[in-house]
Design an enzyme around this catalytic site. Sequence first.
Site, PDB file in Angstrom:
ATOM      1  CG  ASP A  67      21.351  95.725  28.938  1.00 18.95           C
ATOM      2  OD1 ASP A  67      20.612  94.805  29.337  1.00 18.95           O
ATOM      3  OD2 ASP A  67      21.066  96.448  27.972  1.00 18.95           O
ATOM      4  CG  ASP A 136      18.443 105.320  20.690  1.00 17.34           C
ATOM      5  OD1 ASP A 136      18.432 104.066  20.737  1.00 17.34           O
ATOM      6  OD2 ASP A 136      18.909 106.029  21.606  1.00 17.34           O
ATOM      7  CG  HIS A 138      19.706 101.510  22.552  1.00 21.13           C
ATOM      8  ND1 HIS A 138      18.806 102.507  22.847  1.00 21.13           N
ATOM      9  CD2 HIS A 138      19.336 100.454  23.313  1.00 21.13           C
ATOM     10  CE1 HIS A 138      17.940 102.071  23.749  1.00 21.13           C
ATOM     11  NE2 HIS A 138      18.235 100.827  24.042  1.00 21.13           N
ATOM     12  CD  GLU A 143      21.256 104.967  24.852  1.00 26.58           C
ATOM     13  OE1 GLU A 143      20.758 104.810  23.714  1.00 26.58           O
ATOM     14  OE2 GLU A 143      20.564 105.055  25.873  1.00 26.58           O
TER      15      GLU A 143
HETATM   16  C1  GLP Z   1      16.610  98.636  26.718  1.00 26.63           C
HETATM   17  C2  GLP Z   1      17.549  97.432  26.706  1.00 26.63           C
HETATM   18  C3  GLP Z   1      17.732  96.874  25.299  1.00 26.63           C
HETATM   19  C4  GLP Z   1      16.382  96.693  24.649  1.00 26.63           C
HETATM   20  C5  GLP Z   1      15.680  98.024  24.565  1.00 26.63           C
HETATM   21  C6  GLP Z   1      14.333  97.943  23.877  1.00 26.63           C
HETATM   22  O1  GLP Z   1      17.246  99.793  26.365  1.00 26.63           O
HETATM   23  N1  GLP Z   1      18.812  97.753  27.242  1.00 26.63           N
HETATM   24  O2  GLP Z   1      18.435  95.640  25.370  1.00 26.63           O
HETATM   25  O3  GLP Z   1      16.551  96.131  23.364  1.00 26.63           O
HETATM   26  O4  GLP Z   1      15.482  98.500  25.899  1.00 26.63           O
HETATM   27  O5  GLP Z   1      13.346  97.602  24.793  1.00 26.63           O
HETATM   28  P1  GLP Z   1      11.878  97.169  24.405  1.00 26.63           P
HETATM   29  O6  GLP Z   1      12.010  95.766  23.919  1.00 26.63           O
HETATM   30  O7  GLP Z   1      11.110  97.236  25.688  1.00 26.63           O
HETATM   31  O8  GLP Z   1      11.413  98.099  23.373  1.00 26.63           O
END
Ligand code: GLP
Length: 262
Positions: A67, A136, A138, A143
């Site tokens: 993404d 959440d 995702h 989402e």
């Molecule tokens: C973002 C990314 C996800 C990732 C999530 C969790 O939303 N798009 O791919 O898994 O953050 O991030 P973190 O690893 O910083 O908790």
Amino acid sequence: MEVVIKETCEQMSKAAAQEVAKTLNAKPNAVLGLPTGSTPLGLYKELVRMHENEGLDFSQVTTFNLDEYAGLKQDHPQSYHYFMQENLFKHINIPRQNIYIPSGTTDNYLAFCQWYEQRIRDCGGIDLQVLGIGSDGHIAFNEPTSSLGSRTRIKTLAKQTIDDNARFFKAGEKVPTYAITMGVGTILEAHRIMLLANGEAKAEAVAGAIEGPVTSMNTASALQLHKDVLFFLDRGAAGKLKMTAYYEWIQANLPGAPAGTG
Ligand code: GLP
């Protein structure tokens, strides 16, 4: 589904790196799907170390990132282009032309998303998709209530995700409202998937993903439909699982290769 629980985030990251290395050693031109966020930092650090000290080779590897924020230029410090460059790509020998990251600045999102999906197909699909998980539930930026059949598209971020990710942006700087993200359906087509999670803040999302019902309210739960998924968790992220003893029993009693297969 296999659930591997390690005591610390560092141990979890190293175990995940071993799995990536195993894939690259078996198939030097493997196609990897890659995430951003704080979770994979330990994994990337270990892959860089393996490249520098053990000759782990990325010269034939192709990567597709999950993404990117819509509206951020590639050199914006919070863009996922910048993140990947700083934390992985500039430290390994991957050819620049083998790196694919969704464009946050295309003037035609629809065409770009279709092209991205086609590029994945043209490269033979993703051999190993690495994922993190949002608080959440995702995966990528899918989402809650995202279609479990969704494809690469532009997505409106949930308030919770914007709040969670605000810590990476400067005070007063606006977290983008939209992102381009691979869909749940895109992710489920990867040949193999591994999801990493660390810390208590992820425990509920992880429990929902592994032991909850398959629901678009926790898009990681869709991984239950995939034939080859590996969860790498630290103790904090595993804290709300009910079947921990069983997962640990399985890891302690992994079946060996059948006799006669060498
Ligand atoms: C973002 C990314 C996800 C990732 C999530 C969790 O939303 N798009 O791919 O898994 O953050 O991030 P973190 O690893 O910083 O908790």
